[in-house]
Design a protein around this motif. Structure first.
Motif, PDB file in Angstrom:
ATOM      1  N   ARG A 187       0.812  -1.213   0.000  1.00 17.42           N
ATOM      2  CA  ARG A 187       0.000   0.000   0.000  1.00 17.42           C
ATOM      3  C   ARG A 187       0.848   1.267   0.000  1.00 17.42           C
ATOM      4  N   MET A 188       2.129   1.085  -0.089  1.00 18.90           N
ATOM      5  CA  MET A 188       2.975   2.278  -0.003  1.00 18.90           C
ATOM      6  C   MET A 188       2.892   3.092  -1.294  1.00 18.90           C
ATOM      7  N   PRO A 189       3.039   4.377  -1.178  1.00 18.82           N
ATOM      8  CA  PRO A 189       3.169   5.197  -2.373  1.00 18.82           C
ATOM      9  C   PRO A 189       4.426   4.776  -3.126  1.00 18.82           C
ATOM     10  N   LEU A 190       4.500   5.064  -4.398  1.00 22.66           N
ATOM     11  CA  LEU A 190       5.572   4.538  -5.227  1.00 22.66           C
ATOM     12  C   LEU A 190       6.975   4.818  -4.697  1.00 22.66           C
ATOM     13  N   ILE A 191       7.180   6.034  -4.266  1.00 27.82           N
ATOM     14  CA  ILE A 191       8.533   6.392  -3.847  1.00 27.82           C
ATOM     15  C   ILE A 191       8.930   5.648  -2.590  1.00 27.82           C
ATOM     16  N   GLU A 192       7.984   5.633  -1.697  1.00 29.34           N
ATOM     17  CA  GLU A 192       8.235   4.894  -0.476  1.00 29.34           C
ATOM     18  C   GLU A 192       8.468   3.420  -0.802  1.00 29.34           C
ATOM     19  N   MET A 193       7.699   2.950  -1.756  1.00 31.56           N
ATOM     20  CA  MET A 193       7.765   1.546  -2.137  1.00 31.56           C
ATOM     21  C   MET A 193       9.133   1.195  -2.718  1.00 31.56           C
ATOM     22  N   ILE A 194       9.625   2.041  -3.590  1.00 33.10           N
ATOM     23  CA  ILE A 194      10.901   1.706  -4.216  1.00 33.10           C
ATOM     24  C   ILE A 194      12.007   1.701  -3.154  1.00 33.10           C
ATOM     25  N   ILE A 195      11.909   2.645  -2.242  1.00 36.08           N
ATOM     26  CA  ILE A 195      12.921   2.685  -1.180  1.00 36.08           C
ATOM     27  C   ILE A 195      12.825   1.436  -0.314  1.00 36.08           C
ATOM     28  N   GLU A 196      11.599   1.029  -0.060  1.00 34.43           N
ATOM     29  CA  GLU A 196      11.411  -0.189   0.720  1.00 34.43           C
ATOM     30  C   GLU A 196      12.029  -1.388  -0.003  1.00 34.43           C
ATOM     31  N   TYR A 197      11.829  -1.455  -1.299  1.00 30.61           N
ATOM     32  CA  TYR A 197      12.425  -2.552  -2.061  1.00 30.61           C
ATOM     33  C   TYR A 197      13.937  -2.504  -1.995  1.00 30.61           C
ATOM     34  N   VAL A 198      14.464  -1.321  -2.051  1.00 29.08           N
ATOM     35  CA  VAL A 198      15.922  -1.180  -1.980  1.00 29.08           C
ATOM     36  C   VAL A 198      16.434  -1.673  -0.633  1.00 29.08           C
ATOM     37  N   ILE A 199      15.745  -1.238   0.409  1.00 33.38           N
ATOM     38  CA  ILE A 199      16.180  -1.660   1.746  1.00 33.38           C
ATOM     39  C   ILE A 199      16.105  -3.176   1.860  1.00 33.38           C
ATOM     40  N   LEU A 243      10.196  -8.219  -9.843  1.00 32.01           N
ATOM     41  CA  LEU A 243       9.021  -7.402 -10.121  1.00 32.01           C
ATOM     42  C   LEU A 243       8.576  -7.685 -11.547  1.00 32.01           C
ATOM     43  N   ASN A 244       7.326  -7.894 -11.685  1.00 30.93           N
ATOM     44  CA  ASN A 244       6.894  -8.240 -13.035  1.00 30.93           C
ATOM     45  C   ASN A 244       6.835  -6.998 -13.904  1.00 30.93           C
ATOM     46  N   ARG A 245       6.865  -7.225 -15.181  1.00 33.06           N
ATOM     47  CA  ARG A 245       7.088  -6.099 -16.095  1.00 33.06           C
ATOM     48  C   ARG A 245       6.063  -4.987 -15.995  1.00 33.06           C
ATOM     49  N   GLN A 246       4.856  -5.424 -15.650  1.00 37.13           N
ATOM     50  CA  GLN A 246       3.820  -4.404 -15.555  1.00 37.13           C
ATOM     51  C   GLN A 246       4.015  -3.496 -14.348  1.00 37.13           C
ATOM     52  N   HIS A 247       4.781  -3.989 -13.413  1.00 37.89           N
ATOM     53  CA  HIS A 247       4.966  -3.182 -12.208  1.00 37.89           C
ATOM     54  C   HIS A 247       5.605  -1.845 -12.592  1.00 37.89           C
ATOM     55  N   PRO A 248       5.001  -0.751 -12.153  1.00 33.34           N
ATOM     56  CA  PRO A 248       5.527   0.555 -12.564  1.00 33.34           C
ATOM     57  C   PRO A 248       6.985   0.762 -12.155  1.00 33.34           C
ATOM     58  N   LEU A 249       7.449  -0.024 -11.180  1.00 33.58           N
ATOM     59  CA  LEU A 249       8.804   0.222 -10.693  1.00 33.58           C
ATOM     60  C   LEU A 249       9.824  -0.743 -11.276  1.00 33.58           C
ATOM     61  N   SER A 250       9.368  -1.702 -12.058  1.00 32.63           N
ATOM     62  CA  SER A 250      10.261  -2.805 -12.404  1.00 32.63           C
ATOM     63  C   SER A 250      11.556  -2.333 -13.056  1.00 32.63           C
ATOM     64  N   VAL A 251      11.460  -1.389 -13.964  1.00 34.19           N
ATOM     65  CA  VAL A 251      12.658  -0.921 -14.654  1.00 34.19           C
ATOM     66  C   VAL A 251      13.599  -0.231 -13.666  1.00 34.19           C
ATOM     67  N   TYR A 252      13.007   0.611 -12.858  1.00 37.77           N
ATOM     68  CA  TYR A 252      13.820   1.364 -11.891  1.00 37.77           C
ATOM     69  C   TYR A 252      14.502   0.431 -10.912  1.00 37.77           C
ATOM     70  N   TYR A 253      13.732  -0.551 -10.494  1.00 42.21           N
ATOM     71  CA  TYR A 253      14.252  -1.503  -9.524  1.00 42.21           C
ATOM     72  C   TYR A 253      15.489  -2.203 -10.062  1.00 42.21           C
ATOM     73  N   LEU A 254      15.394  -2.666 -11.285  1.00 42.17           N
ATOM     74  CA  LEU A 254      16.539  -3.364 -11.870  1.00 42.17           C
ATOM     75  C   LEU A 254      17.751  -2.456 -11.974  1.00 42.17           C
TER      76      LEU A 254
END
Ligand code: ATP
Ligand code: MG
Lengths: 284, 1067
Positions: B519-531, B541-552
């Protein structure tokens, strides 16, 4: 004293007994080899300072071999000094044989005669009267007085006096006198750096690269504790022992605990701290 | 108006005679109610009134009161009620019409709460109190007035208890009883219904055994109980009632303390505590109370199971040692045994127990002189670190939490400590604090010129230079922490593979603590993934995920940090790149929502997502929303603050001056820009105050580090403080904690006494010289005796020209040399030679007030000359000694003898060259044992010391145990072969709470004895000298196996000292 012993003693004057045939394994850590060589050529006595197991003995052996190889006859006579070692133990003494007396050269006399490197290990342990010998031998005169025989011998060209001492655990009363100290070229030994130590461990024990590396790393960490209650850092010698045990199949942690941890200190807390270092570096 | 019957008129005359108004009231009543009354009833009523009014002189007051309420009573109830009330008043009138009047006036209110039938019972209860004295009357009236109030809360039956209560108190003080009766009903308002009766019992017990506390109990206990929602409190009250009966007054305070604690525990646990206490109280109610007081402090750190183990052991002990466990040390946590049970039965690990190991460990790892410190200390310093439970480092100190208990096994919790410590130490080892700002390739590439350029001088730190590139400081600071921590983790794993397992465990634990990411907002979410990635959890993250490219992208960047060679500068680069990526995400999320806000504004909005990072927010409000963004085990990373502190420290070191040499402008600049200190919105004035305060705190902090003295030397590792999590106050330098022996529980009270080392007072210089000349011959004699002692520690010496043994080796040489014609030296003797003496002595002087007493009757102590042996010289010696004792000693105090003995002894010791220390002790109470250094063991004697000896004066009490233990500590640090402790005292250990009461000696004596035995165990020879006044020597009994002498005049001292010395130093 028994006759055969005396004979043996007499025979052992032969130079061959003091030659080193095989190249001792030694890795130079600074320019000590060069300094020693030049000192030998210039006939300046050498003082080796450094903690236990830092390679002093090995270095002298190596130099002896190296100088011989370079056609400079330099056999090695080593004397381990102790509390009751007197001047006559070094110079020589009369023995009685069938109501006759027979003079037996001491190690220093032998070295002076045959032109050997005379290595007095841990010199500060010996009695004070040994300095009487050392002084005339180590200045320009290079003379050895043999009081009892009323002789004075001049040292052979190949003769070199080398002393070692470990400044770490000597008390002030047992320190070298300045008038003695200042007759020598000093070479300071410390534990080799991690890279060199890794090589030494590898060579001496034949263990795995990784193990050698880790042991050398551990040594650095333990030596960091020298100021905090550890009298002496872990010596290369102990690391080699650990490596040998590990090679023999003992787990690294166990091997380190029994060679390194327990040998270094009896203080429980310090042992525990070192053990934790071991456990961080080696996987159980 | 109707004509009244004659009888009534007669009566009226009667009334009028007593008071005119009564007739009036009577008339009104009759007139109003005549139509509802029969004649008989009127007659009965009149008779009753009459009877009341006739009973005594002031009975008209009662009658008047009766008539005042009569109307209401009659209309509200009936005639019968009217009569019943009147009859009771009539009876009361026999004791006092005033009481009756009071009762009547209150009766309407009282009848609200009791039935008419119960009136009689009410009467009999009241009757118990009412006597004719004015005090009793006043008290009874108060009770009557209060009773309508009381009956709202208690049953009529229980009013009896109140009567007993009032009676008990009034026996002590009338006023007190009155006041408390007044307050009682107020107090009862607060008490929950089901506890009221118990509460009354409690108050009553208090009135019985500890009446002065009743007032307090009403004032403080009732409000505490106010919000109590469960009946468990009654169990507590039961226990305290029992304890009060057994132990009396002192238990009240304990109860209040424990009550407060008890109510702070949650309801479920309360029941367990209460029922456990009940079990304990079967064996020892007082212990049960202690238990209740202690337990709430423990529940945060121990599981119920842990505590049950501890409890059962405690019950066992309480049950079996019933007789000698009077002090109940176990449940007070005042016994080492108890603390150990607690520690060992739990999975908990304590910093205090592992501190020095961890410290050495970190020093080994880093090669830096690191200190490990309890993080509470750091918060206390107020220099920017403020979260509790924190882990951090300032570059040469590592701060760790007091307690770790996150895993189920102690070993794992220790490993958690190790992980914490390793991570901080790795920061030091691998250069987290060595950042130098550079325009690296990465920065140059993405750093567009539309932002302001950096000029070197502008920033107080390198970190701030770097951070100045970014609009959102909170975000870059966060990202920098993440990248740097990740780098450090990677290096640590490579260098210290042995820690892999513990790290994995810790990371898994941290992962389990993360909040739901969905439920996190995107920015918070990406940081959470990083942590999470840095914690070892990688997502696909599947391709449809808005963050998938950034995450990689981000992961690739992070992985570049895992190389051995990466540095802090690489972490900065990666943080920079992450920032740029996240910047893009925010554009994206706003494009989506068609929002036209500019990026930077938007980013500062994202900063709002991290309240704990945002300097505008005090961080406390939203703790639950985002408890801790970064994993706890990596600790608080404050590169900016550390850089600044190190800089200040370096400047100070260069100038070589301590104190506040912090440039205020530099500091202000730093504080304004830094992201690592929560300042909040401040006005200029407030900011200046803050800045000054900070400067102060910081320079204090730095100074402390310079001194490097360990403030408190803990003798043993575990103390009550740590277990119960109470903040440790800062204590003076040079104070030392020692155990105390409690013979009742046969156990030590851990870290019980505080010994404070003090410089001794300076006295008159002439004193020493005077004693020297007064006792010149004595000193000479002593010295002579001591000279005999000199030989000691024999050692074989060889090569001597003379000696008592022959060295065979040398002898052979000798003959050989001789035979050879050489003239050898005759040096073949050897000898067991006296070498240097190796003795350390500590002389410990009792400086308690009791040593102020004058020693009388010295003459008696010199034996009468009655065995004339025919030798005149003995006679003269006797005569001389008698005279000298008369002259010198007749007005001497014990302390004078002590001082003189000190001088004699130190002169003698000087002459044989043993090292010795002179110490005095006194103090008051366990936390203030004063230990005066007159001369330290290795200090030479000089004028200063001589003046200090002169300055020895009686001060306060005598707590011998800790003083002895401290002396042991001093001797223990000496290398001598023989160590002697001589204690000179008056033989009366005595101190505040050194034993159950002032007259109890046993506790003090047993502790002293224990301390002396400890000395023996350490190879120290203890010896007691008692300067006895009149045989009040309590120590005598305990000295069966410890050297001991009574000395009542100084002249006998040298002889005895020399003897003693011979016996112990020549072994
Ligand atoms: N530079 C080096 N090259 C090769 N081996 C070394 C070197 N330094 C130490 N060693 C190893 O360490 C061991 C101990 O060294 P050595 O016996 O020479 O120490 P030492 O300085 O003489 O010690 P001590 O003072 O105790 O006599 C040697 O057996 C050798 O294996
Ligand atoms: Mg050697």
């Amino acid at each position: 004293m028994k006759k055969d012993i005396i004979e043996k003693n007499a025979q052992s004057i032969s130079v061959e007994n003091f030659k080193i045939d095989k190249e001792p394994f030694y890795i130079s850590t600074a320019d000590e080899i060069n300094i020693f060589e030049q000192a030998y050529i210039s006939k300046i006595p050498v003082l080796l300072k450094g903690p236990t197991g830092s390679g002093k003995t090995r270095f002298v052996e190596y130099m002896s071999w190296k100088l011989q190889k370079n056609k400079k006859s330099a056999p090695l006579i080593t004397v381990a000094c102790h509390e009751d070692l007197t001047a006559s133990d070094l110079v020589g003494r009369y023995l009685i044989e069938n109501q006759e007396t027979k003079w037996i050269d001491g190690p220093i006399t032998r070295a002076v005669k045959i032109g050997a490197i005379c290595y007095l290990d841990e010199i500060v342990e010996a009695r004070k009267d040994t300095t009487v010998l050392i002084h005339p031998l180590t200045d320009y005169r290079r003379l050895l007085p043999i009081d009892k025989k009323g002789e004075i011998i001049e040292a052979h060209d190949g003769f070199l006096l080398v002393l070692s001492y470990n400044p770490g655990y000597q008390s002030i009363t047992k320190d070298l006198k300045h008038s003695t100290r200042q007759r020598f070229v000093s070479i300071e030994f410390d534990y080799p750096n991690q890279e060199i130590e890794t090589k030494i461990i590898l060579n001496e024990s034949g263990c795995d690269d990784n193990i050698a590396e880790r042991l050398a790393q551990l040594a650095v960490k333990i030596r960091n504790l020298r100021e905090y209650g550890l009298a002496e850092g872990v010596s290369t010698r102990l690391l080699i022992y650990a490596a040998l045990l590990i090679k023999a199949g003992i787990s690294p942690i166990t091997a380190c605990i029994s060679t390194v941890v327990w040998s270094l200190t009896d203080e429980k807390e310090l042992q525990d701290s070192i053990e934790e270092l071991v456990r961080s570096i080696f996987v159980s | 108006m109707q004509v009244l019957p004659k009888r009534i008129i007669d009566l009226q005359i009667n009334f009028i005679a007593s008071a005119p108004s009564i007739g009036e009231e009577f008339n009104i009543f009759i007139t109003n109610h005549e139509q509802f009354l029969t004649d008989q009833e009127i007659i009965d009523f009149v008779n009753l009134c009459n009877h009341i009014s006739e009973s005594s002189l002031r009975a008209w007051e009662a009658t008047s009161a009766y008539l005042k309420i009569a109307s209401t009573l009659f209309t509200k109830y009936d005639f019968q009620t009217l009569m019943n009330v009147g009859k009771i008043a009539d009876k009361l009138c026999q004791d006092s019409p005033i009481i009756a009047a009071c009762f009547l006036l209150e009766s309407l209110r009282i009848l609200h709460f009791i039935s008419i039938k119960e009136l009689e019972k009410f009467y009999s209860i009241i009757k118990e109190l009412s006597h004719s004295g004015w005090k009793e009357i006043a008290l009874t009236n108060t009770l009557i007035i209060k009773s309508s109030n009381l009956l709202q809360y208690i049953k009529l039956e229980d009013l009896k208890t109140v009567v007993v209560f009032s009676k008990l108190l009034s026996e002590k003080s009338h006023e007190f009883a009155m006041n408390n009766l007044e307050n009682l009903s107020d107090a009862l308002v607060d008490i929950p219904e089901y506890s009221r009766k118990k509460y009354l019992d409690f108050i009553n017990t208090l009135a019985l055994v500890s009446w002065p506390d009743v007032g307090n109990a009403l004032g403080e206990v009732a409000p505490i109980l106010k919000n109590q929602k469960s009946k468990t409190i009654n169990i507590l009250l039961n226990i305290v009632i029992e304890v009060l009966h057994l132990e009396g007054r002192k238990s009240y305070e304990i109860f209040v303390a424990s009550l407060n604690n008890f109510l702070n525990i949650n309801d479920k646990f309360q029941y367990w505590v209460a029922s456990s206490a009940k079990k304990i109280s079967k064996h020892n109610p007082a212990s049960a109370l202690d238990f209740i007081e202690t337990i709430p402090n423990l529940i945060n750190n121990f599981s119920r199971d842990d505590l049950s183990l501890w409890l059962n052991e405690g019950i066992n002990i309480t049950a079996n040692r019933l007789k000698d466990n009077e002090d109940n040390a176990y449940f007070k946590l005042e016994s080492a045994f108890s603390l150990n049970i607690l520690y060992n039965s739990s999975s908990i690990e304590l910093l205090e127990r592992k501190k020095s190991i961890l410290q050495k460990y970190c020093r080994g790892l880093s090669g830096v002189d690191i200190s490990i410190i309890d993080s509470e200390d750091l918060i206390y310093k107020k220099i920017g670190w403020d979260s509790d439970d924190l882990i951090s480092t300032d570059g040469y100190r590592i701060y760790l939490p007091k307690i770790v208990n996150i895993f189920n096994f102690k070993k794992d919790n220790f490993n958690a400590y190790k992980v914490y410590a390793t991570h901080q130490s790795a920061r030091i080892e691998f250069g987290s604090f060595t950042y130098k700002f550079k325009f690296t390739k990465v920065i140059k590439k993405s750093y567009t010129s539309n932002k302001k350029l950096i000029t070197d001088s502008e920033f107080p730190t390198e970190i701030q230079k770097f951070f100045s590139l970014f609009e959102n400081k909170a975000l870059i600071s966060l990202l920098f922490s993440i990248t740097e921590d990740y780098r450090i983790d990677c290096i640590t794993m490579k260098k210290y593979p042995g820690l892999n397992h513990s790290y994995k465990m810790m990371k898994d634990y941290e992962l389990s603590q993360r909040l739901n990411v969905d439920r996190m907002p995107l920015i918070e979410m990406i940081i959470e993934y990083v942590i999470r990635f840095t914690l070892g959890k990688k997502y696909n993250l599947n391709r449809q995920h808005p963050l998938s490219v950034y995450y990689l992208k981000i992961i690739l960047l992070l992985e570049s940090l895992s190389s051995n060679k990466s540095s802090i500068s690489d972490s900065a680069d990666v943080a920079f790149q992450l920032y740029t990526i996240i910047d893009n995400i925010s554009t994206l999320s706003f494009k989506k929502s068609n929002n036209k806000l500019d990026i930077n504004k938007d980013l500062s909005d994202t900063a709002q997502l991290f309240p704990s990072l945002n300097s505008d927010n005090d961080g406390n409000n939203d703790k639950n929303a985002l408890p801790s963004v970064l994993p706890k085990f990596r600790g608080d990373f404050k590169p900016d603050l550390v850089e600044f502190i190190v800089k200040i420290k370096k400047n100070q070191d260069i100038k070589n001056e301590g104190g506040s040499s912090i440039d205020p402008e530099l500091l202000a600049q730093f504080l304004k820009n830094t992201n690592e200190i929560n300042i909040g919105e401040l006005t200029d004035g407030e900011f200046e105050d803050f800045s000054n305060l900070f400067a102060n705190n910081l320079s204090e902090y730095l100074e402390e580090n310079n001194q490097k003295s360990n403030a408190i030397k803990r003798v043993k590792n575990l103390s009550k403080d740590t277990l119960i999590n109470s903040p440790v106050a800062n204590h003076n330098n040079m104070s030392f904690l020692y155990h105390e022996w409690n013979f009742r529980s046969k156990d030590y009270k851990p870290d019980w006494c505080r010994v404070i080392e003090k410089d001794a007072d300076i006295g008159d210089f002439d004193y020493y010289e005077k004693v020297l000349s007064d006792h010149a011959s004595l000193i000479k004699e002593t010295k002579k005796k001591f000279e005999f002692l000199k030989p000691e520690a024999l050692k074989k010496e060889r090569r001597l020209e003379d000696g008592d043994d022959i060295d065979l080796d040398r002898l052979v040489d000798f003959f050989a040399d001789k035979l050879a014609g050489y003239t050898p030296e005759v040096d073949f003797y050897s000898k067991r030679n006296k070498s240097k003496r190796d003795v350390s002595v500590a002389l410990l002087l009792d400086m308690s007030a009791s040593t102020d007493e004058i020693i009388e009757g010295n003459i008696n102590t010199v034996t009468d000359y009655n065995q004339y042996s025919g030798d005149p010289s003995t006679y003269f010696r006797w005569l001389a000694s008698r005279d000298s004792s008369k002259n010198v000693n007749s007005f001497k105090r014990i302390i004078d003898i002590e001082k003189e003995s000190t001088i004699v002894l130190s002169e003698a010791l000087e002459s044989i060259g043993d090292s010795y220390g002179l110490f005095g002790f006194s103090g008051y109470g366990k936390d203030n044992v004063e230990f005066f250094i007159i001369k330290d063991i290795d200090e030479p004697i000089n004028d200063e010391v001589k003046k200090k000896i002169a300055g020895i004066q009686p001060v306060r009490s005598t707590r011998m145990g800790p003083a002895i233990r401290h002396t042991i500590n001093k001797l223990d640090s000496m290398n001598s072969k023989v160590k002697i402790m001589i204690l000179i005292s008056d033989g009366r250990p005595q101190d505040h709470e050194y034993g159950k009461e002032r007259t109890e000696k046993e506790y003090a004596i047993r502790d002293t004895r224990q301390a002396l035995l400890e000395a023996k165990h350490k190879g120290i020879v203890p010896f007691l000298i008692t300067v006895d006044k009149d045989g009040n020597d309590y120590l005598k009994d305990m000295c069966s196996d410890i050297g001991y002498e009574i000395v009542s005049d100084i002249d006998s001292l040298p002889e005895r000292l020399a003897n003693l010395y011979r016996n112990i130093s020549v072994k």
